[in-house]
Design a protein around this motif. Structure first.
Motif, PDB file in Angstrom:
ATOM      1  N   GLN A   1     -36.047 -20.256  -2.451  1.00  0.00           N
ATOM      2  CA  GLN A   1     -35.613 -18.955  -2.960  1.00  0.00           C
ATOM      3  C   GLN A   1     -34.301 -18.559  -2.284  1.00  0.00           C
ATOM      4  OE1 GLN A   1     -37.143 -16.900  -5.264  1.00  0.00           O
ATOM      5  NE2 GLN A   1     -38.439 -18.687  -5.655  1.00  0.00           N
TER       6      GLN A   1
ATOM      7  N   ALA B   1     -39.654 -14.617   1.052  1.00  0.00           N
ATOM      8  CA  ALA B   1     -40.668 -15.163   0.154  1.00  0.00           C
ATOM      9  C   ALA B   1     -41.714 -15.983   0.905  1.00  0.00           C
ATOM     10  CB  ALA B   1     -40.004 -16.017  -0.919  1.00  0.00           C
TER      11      ALA B   1
ATOM     12  N   CYS C   1     -40.163 -23.693  -1.315  1.00  0.00           N
ATOM     13  CA  CYS C   1     -39.723 -22.328  -1.639  1.00  0.00           C
ATOM     14  C   CYS C   1     -38.398 -22.327  -2.402  1.00  0.00           C
ATOM     15  CB  CYS C   1     -39.610 -21.517  -0.348  1.00  0.00           C
ATOM     16  SG  CYS C   1     -39.071 -19.814  -0.596  1.00  0.00           S
TER      17      CYS C   1
END
Length: 60
Positions: free
Chosen positions: A37, A47, A35
């Motif tokens: 993020q 997310a 991920c």
């Protein structure tokens, strides 16, 4: 108990309140390697839904 002798003027009150500032949210990278993020600290990633290496919420 201390009590003010006079009412504080509107300009003095507003000058004092002008110092109350909010700080920007500190974002960190998600620990999930897939991920990465940016997310707020101490919050599940919006997310991927992981927190501290565990799946805690369904991703949106």
């Amino acid at each position: 108990m201390a009590v003010p002798k006079r009412k504080m003027s509107r300009s003095n009150t507003r000058s004092r309140r002008a110092q109350w500032k909010t700080s920007a949210v500190h974002l960190v990278a998600c620990q999930n390697r897939a991920c990465r993020q940016p997310k707020p600290q101490h919050v599940a990633c919006p997310a991927c839904g992981q927190y501290d290496g565990r799946q805690v919420v369904q991703p949106a």
